[in-house]
Design an enzyme around this catalytic site. Structure first.
Site, short mmCIF file in Angstrom:
data_model
loop_
_atom_site.label_atom_id
_atom_site.label_comp_id
_atom_site.label_asym_id
_atom_site.label_seq_id
_atom_site.Cartn_x
_atom_site.Cartn_y
_atom_site.Cartn_z
N SER A 126 0.95 -1.22 0.06
CA SER A 126 0.19 -0.10 0.09
C SER A 126 0.80 1.29 -0.07
O SER A 126 1.84 1.29 -0.72
CB SER A 126 -1.11 -0.22 1.32
OG SER A 126 -2.02 1.00 1.08
N ARG A 175 -11.57 7.25 8.43
CA ARG A 175 -11.20 6.01 9.19
C ARG A 175 -12.45 4.99 8.40
O ARG A 175 -11.85 4.01 7.97
CB ARG A 175 -11.00 6.06 10.45
CG ARG A 175 -10.32 4.65 10.65
CD ARG A 175 -8.98 4.26 10.12
NE ARG A 175 -8.23 3.19 10.63
CZ ARG A 175 -7.34 2.72 10.03
NH1 ARG A 175 -6.77 3.27 9.28
NH2 ARG A 175 -6.77 1.69 10.49
N ASP A 184 -8.34 -6.77 -4.70
CA ASP A 184 -7.94 -5.52 -4.30
C ASP A 184 -8.67 -4.26 -5.24
O ASP A 184 -8.34 -4.45 -6.39
CB ASP A 184 -6.69 -5.18 -4.33
CG ASP A 184 -6.04 -4.03 -3.60
OD1 ASP A 184 -6.72 -3.09 -3.37
OD2 ASP A 184 -4.80 -4.04 -3.53
N HIS A 194 -7.88 -5.30 -0.51
CA HIS A 194 -6.59 -4.60 -0.19
C HIS A 194 -5.69 -5.09 0.78
O HIS A 194 -4.59 -5.18 0.77
CB HIS A 194 -6.80 -3.15 -0.21
CG HIS A 194 -5.50 -2.22 -0.18
ND1 HIS A 194 -4.57 -2.37 -1.25
CD2 HIS A 194 -5.11 -1.26 0.72
CE1 HIS A 194 -3.72 -1.48 -0.87
NE2 HIS A 194 -3.83 -0.81 0.33
N ASP A 195 -6.57 -5.41 2.09
CA ASP A 195 -5.81 -5.50 3.25
C ASP A 195 -5.33 -7.17 3.18
O ASP A 195 -4.87 -7.70 4.19
CB ASP A 195 -6.74 -5.42 4.34
CG ASP A 195 -6.71 -4.17 5.13
OD1 ASP A 195 -5.86 -3.67 4.80
OD2 ASP A 195 -7.62 -4.13 6.07
#
Lengths: 616, 616
Positions: free
Chosen positions: A161, A231, A326, A359-360
């Site tokens: 990232s 967030r 992702d 993505h994580d």
């Protein structure tokens, strides 16, 4: 709070102690890309493992936007690190083997100089006076730290990232300072979609009435709503649609009774409220603005050409990883980087790891066997490169280092006679002269490439679609790029290779015209092997028995379940080459059932053909 | 403001006058799903075109979250409507032909009762006292309007996005009130991802200090930041990644100098700031909360079974449309609806329209020829259904209505003799008895289906992958579902059809085992036609010439570019059926080159076989 719902890749839940962190202040002013200057820079960092005597086993890990120097636990009693799954003794980034360095980034809020640091000129926090920083500025500071630690060349820089952007910048900015680079879930620049989410997040922060133009450090409360909204948005983009289904759909209407100003009616709402509230406790809004701005303005090139220009000077071996689900840094962006790197003729491997974690994924254990195995193998390959360099420098005359230690794979001489296999590999190896550059299309687990590597070639690399085969090839020390041949070879320059091999793959490819045209564009010569439908046994089967010939190697495969979709004879291929204007330089015809090569009437007597072709 | 950048599907830029709008107030209290009651309901609506004498040409259009009753201009001087591209004289929803009704939704802020309306009990705006409404409540009000207009059955209800949810609810709630339903870019319930965006949007509104718990109507300013943030998020989700690239990447770093509190440094930021600011001028935050809550709590079924239960009672003919790049209401969700509707054995068509415009595609002209053509054809098909019903009621004895007006397509009797085609269709038609239900797999432009439809069958429907073929089939009055056969037929119930036809498609399918197993699960009988590799000319070609046989109809196709990927003889198929335990009821063997049927040694003398099979 003890609810599975609230688990996330963000294991750093609260402002943990950094009891193992070290701190160094560089007094020399730091000139920033924006033109401003910081009078001094403090860096907070942590290290793991031991630097070896040759000082060549250091791995620098770059963190993502909300991370810090605490990449892993230092011992059992330590707080969890943000990448414990990958960093530690015996783990993927093995701290028994490597000296691992991780530093809080410039602009961060965990000790390294950032908006909440005291400006030595005013004695007050920088807050809105903190200049706009770039990824390059962050990397300049990291490089000062590496200098300070007395390391002239890192074994590798690695990051995902935002950390992946830093890794990319490292390679372009300090090309001689690392042997390898691992770029995970990153891109040359953000998509406009990803950029848009960051902008909305910043708008939520800066338009929060408690932002006070950034000067909130002496206020009772800062822009907690804006930062929490930012967030929440982040968390949505880190997950995939599929992983959200898995996490939230079963009890979608079951909110959790948590103390929060935010909506909790749905399970996903409770999760977002919790993540927003927790983040505000441990992170600084000005840092978030600073780092997200650095991310948004990062640009390694607007076009493929610019990207190639930036990467041409890099000197490291590469591993790129993306994840299929992702959507924040989507796979096509890693593929753009891969294509540019290929165009620069660098050594690289790439895999788009099958994952539904979004993505994580790189922070989660789900696909660790796959992507973790690739990182592990890659670091070992780079380690070996460094060792060879060292030995070359020591001895000056080098013998083919690897042929001694790596024996040919599980294919004893007689094997092909028994099952009628491998004989084509032997022939292909014979057709390729020493000191040439070879690309193997559909390279599988790298068996042919390994044979070629044991000869003195300038370069061998492979293209393969299957993920586990990519991992196997990496484990053999090879460079392999995961790609679908049916999409062509657009990443490669004209005549980038001496030989391009398409071994027993032609018959499984739908777009024959494209793949042959592409192999002859990219290679000076093409070597194509395929099963010959004209073989006497196949002819008889159709003519006399009235049944479709079975050409597939695996005898359980029949017309309805073979992987083959194209059927041709040697003469068909000859006619095809004539029609397309391709020149046939050599045809090796084999009867692998008999284990012999065929010279008389090959279209009738051979079941396999190996043909060397070129455009003229 | 005169910058292309700011153009969006949201053509309703400011609070336009509703000079053609009509208003009706229903005094009877409205009982809501949440248990509360509204003492009266006012509806603002607009109509276009003329209601015919039989009162059966009314099309009710449901709007999306930020829309209103002004679906289209009424004349040249009128303000633009939100769906001008589709509604108007001669357009897809042809106001010369249909009586079009569009009403502002309950909970909205454009005249119909909503949070900003005066509560007759208090004489003040409802604001936070406005009860939580559901999609069902909205539809109840729409139905009151339709009653009031004296329409007992609508020709169709049509809507996209939130309007699609309303359309779904209409069909389940009032199944006998519409002949057709067009559901565009909708779903049985939101994904957790889409839900999450709505929750963040609501958090931004309700945590804006100017929200005042919803009681901001008498304040100088309402929650303008929160509502703008919500709108920016909305706009990101309405666009696709690809369309954002097209719109913003060329001048990514060129912000626009606009008067806004929001970030404008990037082109996409300027766009979002503009959209956020404009929305605040024309929309009410409480309405946004009200309608997004209705959307988020809509649930036509948590499971496929619940969905089937809800849809079983519907009586309309259906058209479902999704867009390939829509990630807010992704295509798989429309496909879930399609599968449930198929399981209920309803008449339906579906297409996942190829588009890179994202969720907003249905408001844009880009693919209008395709999806618009389908809506137009569908409405005409429903119109014809209604006409037939009317004529049946008038005459009691009906002859095959369509055979007279629809002549067989462009296939004169002698044609198949000349080019060796169509003869297989003739044979297949002969194999299918009257009054049966037939599914045609890989139906193309519907030629075989049209022949079958001209016979007296209970039901004919097709599956086809190609979008333009789907449109062609719709234009022939047929029901066709776009799907990839390689994915199986899981939407269908066991033995839902009497005959399932796989005509000249078997050889193009990769997963033969799956498709044959599926056709025999779904149909009592399967009819498979395929080219026979055992035909004498093909055998000779391989045996004597040593060349791969050319089975493809189109003689320009050779081994390397044929669409065929499976090659089999009649005997191969027989062996296959034996192995799988399938029973062969009948084999029709044809020599289409000679234009004759073959009885002697079909595996040698026929180039085409038609085989009727079943599981036992």
């Amino acid at each position: 709070m003890n609810d599975d719902l609230f688990e996330s890749s963000d294991s750093v839940r609260s402002a943990h102690e950094l009891k193992y962190a070290q701190r160094v202040t560089f007094d020399e002013p730091l000139r920033l890309e924006c033109g401003s200057e910081l009078p001094e820079v403090t860096v907070v960092y942590e290290t793991y493992g031991q630097l070896n005597d040759r000082r060549d086993n250091a791995v620098f890990v770059c963190h993502a936007i909300s991370g810090d120097s605490h990449v892993a636990r230092h011992d059992e009693s330590d707080d969890p690190g943000w990448w414990d799954i990958a960093v530690g003794p015996g783990k993927v980034i093995d701290t028994d083997r490597y000296f691992v360095i991780c530093a809080n980034s410039l602009g961060g809020c965990r000790g390294t100089t950032g908006p909440d640091s005291i400006n030595p000129k005013t004695g007050r926090p920088y807050d809105m006076d903190f200049p706009k920083i770039s990824i390059g500025d962050i990397v300049e500071v990291q490089q000062r730290l590496v200098d300070y630690l007395g390391i002239s060349r890192l074994l590798a820089v690695i990051g995902g990232s935002l950390g992946g952007l830093m890794t990319l910048d490292w390679t372009a900015r300090f090309p001689d300072r690392m042997a390898g680079a691992v770029v995970i879930a990153a891109s040359a620049r953000l998509t406009s979609q990803a950029l848009a989410f960051d902008i909305v997040a910043r708008n939520a922060i800066t338009n929060d009435p408690r932002f006070y133009g950034g000067q909130y450090y002496d206020k009772e409360q800062g822009p907690v709503v804006g930062l929490a909204i930012a967030r929440m948005l982040g968390h949505i983009t880190y997950l995939s649609r599929e992983s959200m289904v898995r996490k939230f759909d079963a009890d979608r209407y079951t909110g959790r009774n948590i103390d929060t100003p935010f909506e909790t009616a749905f399970s996903v709402g409770s999760y977002l409220a919790h993540q927003g509230d927790k983040f505000v406790e441990r992170f600084d809004a000005n840092s978030y603005l600073s780092l997200s701005w650095a991310m948004d303005t990062f640009n390694l090139g607007n076009t493929q050409r610019e990207l190639v220009d930036r990467l041409r000077g890099t000197m490291c071996r590469w591993l790129f990883l993306s994840f299929t689900s992702d959507w924040l840094f989507p796979p096509f962006q890693s593929q753009e980087l891969v294509e540019a790197t290929l165009r620069c003729d660098k050594r690289l491997s790439y895999c788009n790891v099958q994952s539904d974690c979004g993505h994580d994924a790189f922070l989660l254990e789900n696909e660790l066997d796959s992507y973790g195995g690739m990182i592990r193998a890659f670091l070992q390959n780079v380690e070996k490169d460094v060792l060879i360099e060292y030995e070359e420098a020591e001895t000056t005359v080098v013998e083919d280092n690897e042929s001694s230690q790596e024996t040919p794979p599980d294919a004893p001489r007689g094997h092909f006679l028994v099952e009628g296999r491998r004989i084509d590999y032997d022939e292909i190896v014979k057709l390729i002269p020493l000191r040439t550059k070879v690309l193997d299309l559909g390279c599988g687990t790298g068996e042919l490439m390994q044979r070629l590597k044991n000869r003195r070639l300038r370069r061998v690399m492979g293209i393969e679609l299957d993920e586990t085969s990519v991992l196997e090839s990496l484990r053999k020390g090879l460079d392999v790029v995961q790609a679908d041949l049916n999409a062509g070879l657009k990443a490669f320059e004209d005549k980038q290779f001496d030989f391009v091999v398409l071994s027993k793959t032609l018959q499984t490819v739908l777009d024959v015209d494209l793949i042959l045209a592409e192999m002859l564009r990219v290679g000076i010569r093409g070597i194509v092997s395929f099963p010959n439908l004209g073989y006497h046994r196949y002819r008889k089967m159709l003519a006399e028995q009235g049944l479709a010939p079975q050409l597939d190697d695996t005898s359980t495969r029949k017309w309805h379940n073979t992987e083959d979709v194209r059927f041709l004879t040697i003469d068909d291929f000859r006619d095809y080459c004539t029609e397309k204007g391709y020149r046939i330089h050599q045809t090796v015809a084999l009867d692998t059932e008999q284990g012999v090569s065929v010279t008389y009437a090959p279209n009738l007597n051979a079941n396999v053909a190996i043909v060397v072709i070129s455009t003229k």
